[in-house]
Write an enzyme that holds these catalytic residues in place. Structure first.
Site, mmCIF file in Angstrom:
data_model
loop_
_atom_site.group_PDB
_atom_site.id
_atom_site.type_symbol
_atom_site.label_atom_id
_atom_site.label_comp_id
_atom_site.label_asym_id
_atom_site.label_seq_id
_atom_site.Cartn_x
_atom_site.Cartn_y
_atom_site.Cartn_z
ATOM 1 N N LYS A 54 1.059 -0.939 -0.107
ATOM 2 C CA LYS A 54 0.186 -0.117 -0.233
ATOM 3 C C LYS A 54 0.994 1.279 0.235
ATOM 4 C CE LYS A 54 -3.666 -2.621 2.372
ATOM 5 N NZ LYS A 54 -4.563 -2.624 3.898
ATOM 6 N N GLN A 98 -3.906 -1.498 9.801
ATOM 7 C CA GLN A 98 -3.984 -2.625 9.119
ATOM 8 C C GLN A 98 -4.954 -3.478 10.046
ATOM 9 O OE1 GLN A 98 -3.539 -3.366 5.429
ATOM 10 N NE2 GLN A 98 -4.226 -5.389 6.178
ATOM 11 N N ASP A 121 -10.526 3.041 4.155
ATOM 12 C CA ASP A 121 -10.849 1.522 4.178
ATOM 13 C C ASP A 121 -12.620 1.181 4.302
ATOM 14 O OD1 ASP A 121 -8.818 -0.771 3.480
ATOM 15 O OD2 ASP A 121 -8.700 -1.246 5.946
#
Ligand code: NAD
Length: 310
Positions: A54, A98, A121
């Site tokens: 990412k 994460q 997200d």
């Protein structure tokens, strides 16, 4: 019949190219780069790979990316304080924590500390609610967005089609249900308690598997000519299972025999390919799109924060 392969790498490259141009134009207009912050707790090797991917891709697109790596022993208050700092930082337009988190941390509480307008997200309840209500100013989870980007790229229509999604998770199945519905598909969601799974799947014009069970979807689940989208990413190291799931893919089977490990999807690719009209491979299908759409979400969040229209 052998199916058209839906190539996620090509589609992801096109999305990333658009994002790169969008970031350059934002920099020109405002002097600011889109800022992405990723919080990593502990040293889970898979998470480290995902996070590196990412941040690397973000930098390739001209973003300012920041990695906040914390030890697995970090306490709830300390973690919330670090998230609060990022939330207050105007150079950070998008942020994520994460998963998975160590057991002593409550993932739901931690994720809800990310402000909705930086929640790239798309997991915050406010963004989930906006998706449900059809408001288009929320942030939507990246993997379901990637599925839609793939279908759009190949001009696969959804309006009026029968879509079956196997899996009802908050990060894939449920948000994808809403996205498909907003595209006017007739959507069925299957899960671990669904009876007659094969018969239900075999009615689908578009079949999406997001389960986490290697090769669950076999030839019998696929309607002739259907579009099959495999979201699953599963590591397999059992030789008998690999021989079964990689049947019909001699090169991949050969590689498994050398390495003792392979990534497979939730779909038995060899069987499904014989019946489908189009199918995504694993790897190289939906996977590459998730990161691309994360960066697209970050660019959207940055534009909104800086008051710049798309
Ligand atoms: P999850 O474990 O949260 O949810 C799995 C879902 O599958 C559940 O709703 C469950 O009811 C259903 N299910 C389980 N067994 C079933 C069965 N036998 N029959 C029918 N339904 C069944 O999983 P998730 O987080 O949604 O992930 C699903 C898969 O997608 C995993 O392989 C994961 O690695 C992969 N994934 C890929 C990406 C990507 O970037 N491509 C992103 C997220 C998840």
């Amino acid at each position: 019949m052998s199916a058209t392969i839906l190539d996620g790498k090509t589609v992801a490259a096109a999305v990333l190219d658009r994002v790169r141009r969008g970031a350059a134009s934002l920099l020109e207009r405002t002097g600011a780069r889109p800022g992405l912050a990723v919080v990593l707790v502990g040293d889970n090797p898979a998470s480290e790979v995902y996070v590196r991917n990412k941040t690397r891709r973000a930098e390739e697109c001209g973003f300012a990316s920041r990695l906040v790596a914390l030890p697995a022993s970090v306490g709830r208050d300390e973690l919330l304080a670090r998230i609060g700092e990022l939330a207050d930082d105007p150079a950070v337009h998008g942020m994520l924590v994460q998963l998975p988190l160590p057991d002593h941390l409550d993932a739901r509480e931690i994720q809800r500390a990310v402000p909705p307008d930086k929640d790239v997200d798309g997991f915050h309840p406010l963004n989930a609610g906006k998706l449900l209500l059809g408001d288009d100013d929320g942030l939507v989870p990246c993997t379901p967005l990637g599925v839609i980007a793939l279908l759009d790229h190949y001009e696969i229509p959804l309006a009026g089609r029968d879509v079956v999604i196997v899996g009802r998770s908050n990060i894939v199945g449920k948000p994808l249900f809403h996205l498909m519905l907003s595209r006017h598909a007739t959507v069925t969601v299957c899960h671990s308690r669904t009876r007659e799974l094969a018969a239900t799947c075999a009615r689908a014009d578009v079949l999406v598997a997001a389960v986490g069970v290697p090769g669950l979807i076999r030839g019998e689940h696929v309607r002739p000519g259907a579009v099959v989208i495999d979201v699953g990413i599963n590591a397999v190291d059992d030789p008998a299972q690999a021989e079964d799931l990689l049947a019909g893919q001699p090169r991949r089977l050969e590689r498994f025999r050398r390495r003792g490990r392979a990534l497979v999807g939730d779909v038995h690719f060899g069987e499904a390919r014989e019946k489908a009209g189009a199918i995504t491979p694993v790897p190289g299908g939906v996977g590459p799109l998730t990161v691309a759409l994360l960066l697209d979400n970050t660019l959207r969040a940055a534009r909104r924060a800086l008051g710049v229209p798309a």
